[in-house]
Design a protein around this motif. Structure first.
Motif, PDB file in Angstrom:
ATOM      1  N   GLY A  51      17.062   9.595  -0.623  1.00  0.00           N
ATOM      2  CA  GLY A  51      15.911   9.079  -1.338  1.00  0.00           C
ATOM      3  C   GLY A  51      15.031  10.126  -1.967  1.00  0.00           C
ATOM      4  O   GLY A  51      15.401  11.276  -2.127  1.00  0.00           O
ATOM      5  N   LEU A  52      13.861   9.696  -2.324  1.00  0.00           N
ATOM      6  CA  LEU A  52      12.959  10.500  -3.117  1.00  0.00           C
ATOM      7  C   LEU A  52      12.349  11.665  -2.366  1.00  0.00           C
ATOM      8  O   LEU A  52      11.892  12.608  -2.984  1.00  0.00           O
ATOM      9  N   GLY A  75      11.750   3.229   4.216  1.00  0.00           N
ATOM     10  CA  GLY A  75      13.044   3.685   4.706  1.00  0.00           C
ATOM     11  C   GLY A  75      14.173   3.472   3.719  1.00  0.00           C
ATOM     12  O   GLY A  75      15.056   4.314   3.573  1.00  0.00           O
ATOM     13  N   ASN A  76      14.158   2.349   3.000  1.00  0.00           N
ATOM     14  CA  ASN A  76      15.256   2.035   2.095  1.00  0.00           C
ATOM     15  C   ASN A  76      15.125   2.691   0.724  1.00  0.00           C
ATOM     16  O   ASN A  76      16.129   3.075   0.128  1.00  0.00           O
ATOM     17  N   TYR A  77      13.917   2.792   0.190  1.00  0.00           N
ATOM     18  CA  TYR A  77      13.759   3.219  -1.197  1.00  0.00           C
ATOM     19  C   TYR A  77      13.045   4.549  -1.372  1.00  0.00           C
ATOM     20  O   TYR A  77      13.074   5.111  -2.449  1.00  0.00           O
ATOM     21  N   GLN A 110       8.383   6.836  -9.331  1.00  0.00           N
ATOM     22  CA  GLN A 110       9.420   7.196  -8.363  1.00  0.00           C
ATOM     23  C   GLN A 110      10.095   5.962  -7.786  1.00  0.00           C
ATOM     24  O   GLN A 110      11.307   5.945  -7.565  1.00  0.00           O
ATOM     25  N   LEU A 111       9.323   4.909  -7.551  1.00  0.00           N
ATOM     26  CA  LEU A 111       9.909   3.671  -7.046  1.00  0.00           C
ATOM     27  C   LEU A 111      10.823   3.040  -8.103  1.00  0.00           C
ATOM     28  O   LEU A 111      11.902   2.537  -7.789  1.00  0.00           O
ATOM     29  N   ARG A 112      10.409   3.102  -9.354  1.00  0.00           N
ATOM     30  CA  ARG A 112      11.244   2.597 -10.448  1.00  0.00           C
ATOM     31  C   ARG A 112      12.544   3.401 -10.527  1.00  0.00           C
ATOM     32  O   ARG A 112      13.620   2.836 -10.755  1.00  0.00           O
ATOM     33  N   TYR A 113      12.454   4.694 -10.322  1.00  0.00           N
ATOM     34  CA  TYR A 113      13.635   5.553 -10.314  1.00  0.00           C
ATOM     35  C   TYR A 113      14.584   5.153  -9.177  1.00  0.00           C
ATOM     36  O   TYR A 113      15.796   5.096  -9.354  1.00  0.00           O
ATOM     37  N   ALA A 114      14.033   4.854  -8.012  1.00  0.00           N
ATOM     38  CA  ALA A 114      14.854   4.441  -6.871  1.00  0.00           C
ATOM     39  C   ALA A 114      15.535   3.105  -7.148  1.00  0.00           C
ATOM     40  O   ALA A 114      16.713   2.914  -6.794  1.00  0.00           O
ATOM     41  N   VAL A 115      14.823   2.178  -7.785  1.00  0.00           N
ATOM     42  CA  VAL A 115      15.418   0.876  -8.127  1.00  0.00           C
ATOM     43  C   VAL A 115      16.533   1.075  -9.146  1.00  0.00           C
ATOM     44  O   VAL A 115      17.610   0.478  -9.038  1.00  0.00           O
ATOM     45  N   ALA A 116      16.296   1.939 -10.135  1.00  0.00           N
ATOM     46  CA  ALA A 116      17.330   2.214 -11.140  1.00  0.00           C
ATOM     47  C   ALA A 116      18.559   2.833 -10.488  1.00  0.00           C
ATOM     48  O   ALA A 116      19.699   2.515 -10.853  1.00  0.00           O
ATOM     49  N   ALA A 117      18.353   3.702  -9.509  1.00  0.00           N
ATOM     50  CA  ALA A 117      19.485   4.309  -8.804  1.00  0.00           C
ATOM     51  C   ALA A 117      20.278   3.251  -8.046  1.00  0.00           C
ATOM     52  O   ALA A 117      21.519   3.312  -7.991  1.00  0.00           O
ATOM     53  N   GLU A 118      19.588   2.274  -7.446  1.00  0.00           N
ATOM     54  CA  GLU A 118      20.281   1.190  -6.741  1.00  0.00           C
ATOM     55  C   GLU A 118      21.120   0.361  -7.719  1.00  0.00           C
ATOM     56  O   GLU A 118      22.233  -0.050  -7.399  1.00  0.00           O
ATOM     57  N   ASN A 178       0.831  -1.201   0.000  1.00  0.00           N
ATOM     58  CA  ASN A 178       0.000   0.000   0.000  1.00  0.00           C
ATOM     59  C   ASN A 178       0.870   1.258   0.000  1.00  0.00           C
ATOM     60  O   ASN A 178       0.782   2.103   0.887  1.00  0.00           O
ATOM     61  N   LEU A 179       1.699   1.379  -1.014  1.00  0.00           N
ATOM     62  CA  LEU A 179       2.664   2.472  -1.088  1.00  0.00           C
ATOM     63  C   LEU A 179       2.159   3.671  -1.890  1.00  0.00           C
ATOM     64  O   LEU A 179       2.881   4.655  -2.048  1.00  0.00           O
ATOM     65  N   TYR A 180       0.946   3.617  -2.393  1.00  0.00           N
ATOM     66  CA  TYR A 180       0.462   4.677  -3.268  1.00  0.00           C
ATOM     67  C   TYR A 180       0.380   6.035  -2.583  1.00  0.00           C
ATOM     68  O   TYR A 180       0.505   7.056  -3.250  1.00  0.00           O
ATOM     69  N   ASP A 181       0.190   6.062  -1.280  1.00  0.00           N
ATOM     70  CA  ASP A 181       0.118   7.342  -0.582  1.00  0.00           C
ATOM     71  C   ASP A 181       1.495   7.926  -0.285  1.00  0.00           C
ATOM     72  O   ASP A 181       1.613   9.086   0.090  1.00  0.00           O
TER      73      ASP A 181
END
Length: 132
Positions: free
Chosen positions: A107-108, A99-101, A52-60, A43-46
């Motif tokens: 982070g974002l 916390g991590n992404y 943005q999550l895809r961007y964080a994964v790409a950064a990792e 339930n991360l939509y809020d």
């Protein structure tokens, strides 16, 4: 979509750097395909958008772009597969992902440009030191 990550295994050591890079690209695609399911599970939509999550994964993934040893790439790929499997299998809690992404590792939250006018210096110091 989520079931793909559960059955994926890391193949034996890559023979060349080109093969290792191909596996990294396949892993990144698998992560991107798993994001909608992960967004739903936790339930991360809020908190964050899928983009943005895809961007964080790409950064990792890009953090280790300078690695050229195929065996090291294989080890990093294995660790990434374990992380993805833990996320998909709901072995983590929501605050771990946030916390991590979303917040951690520069982070974002900083990228979104939140306006913190009116916050006290105490809160600014608390927020800046709590996630590093």
């Amino acid at each position: 979509m989520v079931h793909m990550a559960r059955n994926m295994r890391v193949p034996p050591n890559p023979a060349s750097l080109a093969e290792a890079k191909k596996r990294i690209l396949e892993f990144f695609r698998m992560c991107c395909r798993s994001i909608p399911g992960i967004m739903e599970i936790y339930n991360l939509y809020d908190v964050v958008s899928p983009f943005q999550l895809r961007y964080a994964v790409a950064a990792e993934v890009r953090k280790n772009s300078n690695v050229t040893n195929p065996k090291v790439i294989d080890m990093l790929l294995f660790k990434g597969m374990e992380e993805l499997k833990n996320c998909v299998d709901h072995s983590k809690q929501r605050h771990h992902l946030v916390g991590n992404y979303v917040v951690g590792n520069q982070g974002l939250v900083q990228d979104l440009g939140h306006n913190d006018q009116g916050s006290s210096n105490f809160l600014k110091n608390f927020y800046s030191s709590n996630y590093f």
